[in-house]
Design a protein around this motif. Structure first.
Motif, PDB file in Angstrom:
ATOM      1  N   PHE A  74       2.457  11.550   0.019  1.00  5.25           N
ATOM      2  CA  PHE A  74       2.791  10.647  -1.081  1.00  5.25           C
ATOM      3  C   PHE A  74       1.607  10.453  -2.026  1.00  5.25           C
ATOM      4  O   PHE A  74       1.756  10.481  -3.247  1.00  5.25           O
ATOM      5  CB  PHE A  74       3.232   9.293  -0.534  1.00  5.25           C
ATOM      6  N   GLY A  75       0.422  10.263  -1.464  1.00  2.25           N
ATOM      7  CA  GLY A  75      -0.756  10.034  -2.287  1.00  2.25           C
ATOM      8  C   GLY A  75      -1.065  11.181  -3.210  1.00  2.25           C
ATOM      9  O   GLY A  75      -1.421  10.979  -4.386  1.00  2.25           O
ATOM     10  N   ASN A  76      -0.908  12.402  -2.693  1.00  2.00           N
ATOM     11  CA  ASN A  76      -1.194  13.581  -3.497  1.00  2.00           C
ATOM     12  C   ASN A  76      -0.081  13.917  -4.477  1.00  2.00           C
ATOM     13  O   ASN A  76      -0.347  14.392  -5.574  1.00  2.00           O
ATOM     14  CB  ASN A  76      -1.479  14.776  -2.586  1.00  2.00           C
TER      15      ASN A  76
ATOM     16  N   PHE B 128       7.009  -2.037  -4.946  1.00  2.00           N
ATOM     17  CA  PHE B 128       7.106  -1.968  -3.490  1.00  2.00           C
ATOM     18  C   PHE B 128       7.187  -3.370  -2.892  1.00  2.00           C
ATOM     19  O   PHE B 128       7.992  -3.633  -1.993  1.00  2.00           O
ATOM     20  CB  PHE B 128       5.890  -1.234  -2.907  1.00  2.00           C
ATOM     21  N   HIS B 129       6.359  -4.270  -3.401  1.00  5.47           N
ATOM     22  CA  HIS B 129       6.333  -5.642  -2.893  1.00  5.47           C
ATOM     23  C   HIS B 129       7.653  -6.349  -3.159  1.00  5.47           C
ATOM     24  O   HIS B 129       8.163  -7.076  -2.304  1.00  5.47           O
ATOM     25  CB  HIS B 129       5.179  -6.413  -3.527  1.00  5.47           C
TER      26      HIS B 129
ATOM     27  N   PRO C 249       6.343  -5.549   4.716  1.00  2.00           N
ATOM     28  CA  PRO C 249       6.700  -4.331   5.457  1.00  2.00           C
ATOM     29  C   PRO C 249       6.096  -4.347   6.855  1.00  2.00           C
ATOM     30  O   PRO C 249       4.994  -4.855   7.061  1.00  2.00           O
ATOM     31  CB  PRO C 249       6.074  -3.215   4.597  1.00  2.00           C
ATOM     32  N   LYS C 250       6.823  -3.806   7.805  1.00  3.51           N
ATOM     33  CA  LYS C 250       6.379  -3.812   9.198  1.00  3.51           C
ATOM     34  C   LYS C 250       6.291  -2.387   9.733  1.00  3.51           C
ATOM     35  O   LYS C 250       7.076  -1.521   9.368  1.00  3.51           O
ATOM     36  CB  LYS C 250       7.345  -4.610  10.074  1.00  3.51           C
ATOM     37  N   GLY C 251       5.339  -2.174  10.634  1.00  6.20           N
ATOM     38  CA  GLY C 251       5.285  -0.913  11.342  1.00  6.20           C
ATOM     39  C   GLY C 251       6.471  -0.797  12.281  1.00  6.20           C
ATOM     40  O   GLY C 251       7.028  -1.803  12.725  1.00  6.20           O
TER      41      GLY C 251
ATOM     42  N   HIS D 147       1.573   0.536   4.905  1.00  7.94           N
ATOM     43  CA  HIS D 147       2.955   0.446   5.382  1.00  7.94           C
ATOM     44  C   HIS D 147       3.944   0.808   4.279  1.00  7.94           C
ATOM     45  O   HIS D 147       4.927   1.517   4.519  1.00  7.94           O
ATOM     46  CB  HIS D 147       3.248  -0.967   5.892  1.00  7.94           C
ATOM     47  N   TRP D 148       3.716   0.314   3.069  1.00  4.62           N
ATOM     48  CA  TRP D 148       4.609   0.679   1.971  1.00  4.62           C
ATOM     49  C   TRP D 148       4.632   2.192   1.770  1.00  4.62           C
ATOM     50  O   TRP D 148       5.696   2.797   1.589  1.00  4.62           O
ATOM     51  CB  TRP D 148       4.169  -0.009   0.678  1.00  4.62           C
ATOM     52  N   MET D 149       3.454   2.812   1.818  1.00  4.15           N
ATOM     53  CA  MET D 149       3.389   4.252   1.570  1.00  4.15           C
ATOM     54  C   MET D 149       3.972   5.064   2.723  1.00  4.15           C
ATOM     55  O   MET D 149       4.642   6.071   2.494  1.00  4.15           O
ATOM     56  CB  MET D 149       1.939   4.660   1.290  1.00  4.15           C
TER      57      MET D 149
END
Length: 226
Positions: free
Chosen positions: A160-162, A29-30, A36-38, A193-195
């Motif tokens: 995404f987490g689940n 992701f990085h 990453p921005k909102g 932000h990535w997620m």
């Protein structure tokens, strides 16, 4: 809090991924997006608070469209109070639940003037005491403005987490704790932000774009699309 169908989660939660796999996920992701921005537009911390509070049950794009004109004339609590309830309501009438949200904006602006000399406090408890500001809003502000590793769990992160196994949990607090406990410290600042962005554009609810996913080989989601 979130329905499994709406989130696109079928069956059981994915098992928790190990540390090395999670580190590799966030390394990717990085590499793809270092900063990453909102997506909510704002000009200062006050307008960030207002924008995030308005975004509940609304899209960022819809909020941005409404707040461009609002923030052009009211970018401080004092100016918002001068604009008044009717003025705020007129600006945000295209946003869902706009009448209650307008009332909350006026109320929180009044509290900021009366109790904080017009300044936005930088503690979660103080932020959550403001009308219309919940834990997620407070965490967004703490993270985006003050750079704190606070994790704002929304539907995208919960899904995404689940699915992936990065931060599984049965509710928002459980997912937030899983992020704090399992994502390496050097990725905590930008983790949410990535997620969010990954969930919004790739790991979408109905038909996740697994063929375009840069962590497909690491993800625990069983029903990957071809």
């Amino acid at each position: 809090m979130f329905g499994r169908v709406a989130l696109g989660i079928r069956g059981n939660m994915a098992k928790q991924l190990d540390y090395h796999t999670i580190r590799e996920i966030f390394t990717r992701f990085h590499a793809a997006e270092p900063e990453p921005k909102g997506e909510l537009e704002h000009v200062n911390v006050y307008t960030l608070v207002v924008a995030v509070a308005l975004s509940a049950q609304a899209t960022d794009a819809g909020v941005n469209k409404a707040t461009r004109g609002l923030f052009a004339v009211a970018d401080t609590p004092e100016k918002m109070l001068a604009l008044g309830l009717e003025g705020v309501t007129e600006h945000i009438k295209t946003i869902g639940l706009f009448r209650q949200k307008a009332k909350n904006v006026i109320k929180l602006s009044q509290i900021l003037v009366d109790e904080y000399d017009g300044e936005v406090p930088n503690s979660r408890a103080a932020l959550q005491s403001l009308p219309g500001v919940g834990r997620k809003t407070a965490n967004v502000v703490l993270n985006m403005w003050w750079g704190m590793p606070a994790q704002a769990v929304d539907t995208h992160i919960f899904r995404f987490g689940n699915r992936s196994g990065v931060c599984p949990g049965k509710d928002v607090i459980a997912v937030e704790r899983a992020i704090e406990d399992n994502i390496p410290a050097d990725f905590q600042r930008h983790a949410h932000h990535w997620m969010i962005l990954h969930g919004r554009y790739i790991c979408v609810a109905r038909k996740p774009k697994c063929n375009a996913c840069l962590i497909r080989d690491l993800c625990e989601f069983e029903d990957k699309t071809p």
